[in-house]
Design an enzyme around this catalytic site. Structure first.
Site, PDB file in Angstrom:
ATOM      1  N   ILE A  30     -59.224  26.770  -8.463  1.00  0.00           N
ATOM      2  CA  ILE A  30     -60.139  26.450  -8.101  1.00  0.00           C
ATOM      3  C   ILE A  30     -59.919  25.865  -6.658  1.00  0.00           C
ATOM      4  O   ILE A  30     -61.502  25.232  -5.838  1.00  0.00           O
ATOM      5  CB  ILE A  30     -59.835  25.839  -8.946  1.00  0.00           C
ATOM      6  CG1 ILE A  30     -61.395  24.405  -9.855  1.00  0.00           C
ATOM      7  CG2 ILE A  30     -59.015  23.606  -8.450  1.00  0.00           C
ATOM      8  CD1 ILE A  30     -60.912  23.877 -11.042  1.00  0.00           C
ATOM      9  N   ASN A  85     -44.845  28.386  -4.746  1.00  0.00           N
ATOM     10  CA  ASN A  85     -43.880  27.260  -4.491  1.00  0.00           C
ATOM     11  C   ASN A  85     -42.981  27.187  -5.715  1.00  0.00           C
ATOM     12  O   ASN A  85     -42.890  27.098  -6.528  1.00  0.00           O
ATOM     13  CB  ASN A  85     -45.054  26.624  -4.009  1.00  0.00           C
ATOM     14  CG  ASN A  85     -45.548  27.200  -3.088  1.00  0.00           C
ATOM     15  OD1 ASN A  85     -45.509  27.120  -1.837  1.00  0.00           O
ATOM     16  ND2 ASN A  85     -47.107  26.097  -2.632  1.00  0.00           N
ATOM     17  N   GLU A  91     -46.929  21.997  -6.661  1.00  0.00           N
ATOM     18  CA  GLU A  91     -47.939  20.721  -6.909  1.00  0.00           C
ATOM     19  C   GLU A  91     -48.184  21.173  -8.816  1.00  0.00           C
ATOM     20  O   GLU A  91     -47.830  19.972  -8.635  1.00  0.00           O
ATOM     21  CB  GLU A  91     -48.986  20.824  -6.782  1.00  0.00           C
ATOM     22  CG  GLU A  91     -50.490  20.126  -6.324  1.00  0.00           C
ATOM     23  CD  GLU A  91     -51.502  20.443  -6.604  1.00  0.00           C
ATOM     24  OE1 GLU A  91     -52.773  19.847  -6.642  1.00  0.00           O
ATOM     25  OE2 GLU A  91     -51.536  20.621  -5.181  1.00  0.00           O
ATOM     26  N   HIS A  96     -46.187  30.155 -11.092  1.00  0.00           N
ATOM     27  CA  HIS A  96     -47.519  30.694 -10.981  1.00  0.00           C
ATOM     28  C   HIS A  96     -47.151  31.600  -9.623  1.00  0.00           C
ATOM     29  O   HIS A  96     -46.864  30.328  -8.843  1.00  0.00           O
ATOM     30  CB  HIS A  96     -48.322  29.798 -10.863  1.00  0.00           C
ATOM     31  CG  HIS A  96     -48.507  28.330 -10.083  1.00  0.00           C
ATOM     32  ND1 HIS A  96     -47.674  27.081 -10.136  1.00  0.00           N
ATOM     33  CD2 HIS A  96     -49.222  28.299  -8.380  1.00  0.00           C
ATOM     34  CE1 HIS A  96     -48.092  26.377  -9.302  1.00  0.00           C
ATOM     35  NE2 HIS A  96     -48.344  26.702  -8.645  1.00  0.00           N
ATOM     36  N   HIS A  98     -49.101  32.441  -6.205  1.00  0.00           N
ATOM     37  CA  HIS A  98     -50.582  32.463  -5.916  1.00  0.00           C
ATOM     38  C   HIS A  98     -50.742  34.555  -4.603  1.00  0.00           C
ATOM     39  O   HIS A  98     -49.742  35.350  -3.950  1.00  0.00           O
ATOM     40  CB  HIS A  98     -50.477  31.593  -4.214  1.00  0.00           C
ATOM     41  CG  HIS A  98     -50.744  30.920  -5.423  1.00  0.00           C
ATOM     42  ND1 HIS A  98     -51.286  29.683  -4.541  1.00  0.00           N
ATOM     43  CD2 HIS A  98     -49.177  29.428  -4.608  1.00  0.00           C
ATOM     44  CE1 HIS A  98     -51.480  27.905  -4.620  1.00  0.00           C
ATOM     45  NE2 HIS A  98     -50.066  28.274  -5.537  1.00  0.00           N
TER      46      HIS A  98
HETATM   47  P1  AMP Z   1     -48.950  25.058  -6.024  1.00  0.00           P
HETATM   48  O1  AMP Z   1     -49.524  23.679  -4.296  1.00  0.00           O
HETATM   49  O2  AMP Z   1     -48.336  26.191  -5.433  1.00  0.00           O
HETATM   50  O3  AMP Z   1     -48.233  24.123  -6.945  1.00  0.00           O
HETATM   51  O4  AMP Z   1     -50.351  25.204  -5.995  1.00  0.00           O
HETATM   52  C1  AMP Z   1     -51.304  24.847  -7.721  1.00  0.00           C
HETATM   53  C2  AMP Z   1     -52.778  25.393  -7.255  1.00  0.00           C
HETATM   54  O5  AMP Z   1     -53.775  25.355  -8.567  1.00  0.00           O
HETATM   55  C3  AMP Z   1     -53.328  25.520  -6.009  1.00  0.00           C
HETATM   56  O6  AMP Z   1     -53.463  26.158  -5.085  1.00  0.00           O
HETATM   57  C4  AMP Z   1     -54.904  24.907  -6.848  1.00  0.00           C
HETATM   58  O7  AMP Z   1     -56.135  24.086  -6.363  1.00  0.00           O
HETATM   59  C5  AMP Z   1     -54.701  25.019  -7.809  1.00  0.00           C
HETATM   60  N1  AMP Z   1     -55.177  24.871 -10.092  1.00  0.00           N
HETATM   61  C6  AMP Z   1     -55.214  23.107  -9.426  1.00  0.00           C
HETATM   62  N2  AMP Z   1     -55.997  23.037 -10.507  1.00  0.00           N
HETATM   63  C7  AMP Z   1     -56.677  24.043 -10.526  1.00  0.00           C
HETATM   64  C8  AMP Z   1     -57.403  24.520 -11.725  1.00  0.00           C
HETATM   65  N3  AMP Z   1     -57.821  24.360 -13.339  1.00  0.00           N
HETATM   66  N4  AMP Z   1     -58.219  25.808 -11.839  1.00  0.00           N
HETATM   67  C9  AMP Z   1     -57.774  26.927 -11.088  1.00  0.00           C
HETATM   68  N5  AMP Z   1     -56.570  26.413  -9.707  1.00  0.00           N
HETATM   69  C10 AMP Z   1     -55.956  25.018  -9.806  1.00  0.00           C
END
Ligand code: AMP
Length: 121
Positions: A30, A85, A91, A96, A98
């Site tokens: 997103i 990460n 976060e 997940h 990327h």
């Molecule tokens: P991380 O720092 O590896 O946990 O990355 C979390 C990722 O999730 C970030 O790149 C966010 O932009 C993404 N993210 C958070 N909420 C959503 C959502 N509802 N749909 C798609 N991506 C999301």
């Protein structure tokens, strides 16, 4: 469980899903770093790389390869970066991966709806 990505899996929160099967879901980030930035998540909840079961590591990577093929065909990036990460770097507390396409020096602007259509048509 109050997990954002579990809610996306259940369909309680919408996502731009470009590939899914019994084990994984792949959807557009997103807040993308680049055009086609995609997240691959296991449909079973795991916290991080320490927590995820081996079987799911394989499922995540094999889905990532499918997505990378799609991104290469449709968007023609010059490279692909994989990032995963953990701990304070993470976060969202659901494992997940990327997938981040690279386009060299060129910064491409895009509309997420149009990109989604391009990747799913
Ligand atoms: P991380 O720092 O590896 O946990 O990355 C979390 C990722 O999730 C970030 O790149 C966010 O932009 C993404 N993210 C958070 N909420 C959503 C959502 N509802 N749909 C798609 N991506 C999301």
């Amino acid at each position: 469980m109050d997990c954002l990505f579990c809610k996306i899996i259940k369909g309680d929160i919408p996502s731009y899903t470009i590939y899914e099967d019994e084990y994984v879901k792949c959807f557009l980030d997103i807040n993308p770093v680049s055009k086609g930035h995609t997240l691959v998540i296991p449909k079973k909840h795991f916290l991080d790389v320490n927590d995820i079961e081996e079987e799911y590591v394989l499922k995540v990577l094999s889905a990532a390869k499918k997505v990378i093929k799609l991104l290469n065909e449709k968007l023609e990036p010059t490279g692909i970066k994989l990032v995963q990460n953990n701990g304070s770097a993470q976060e969202v507390k659901h494992y997940h991966l990327h997938i981040i396409p690279c386009y060299g020096e060129k910064k491409e602007s895009f509309n997420i709806e149009e990109l989604y259509k391009k990747l799913t048509n």
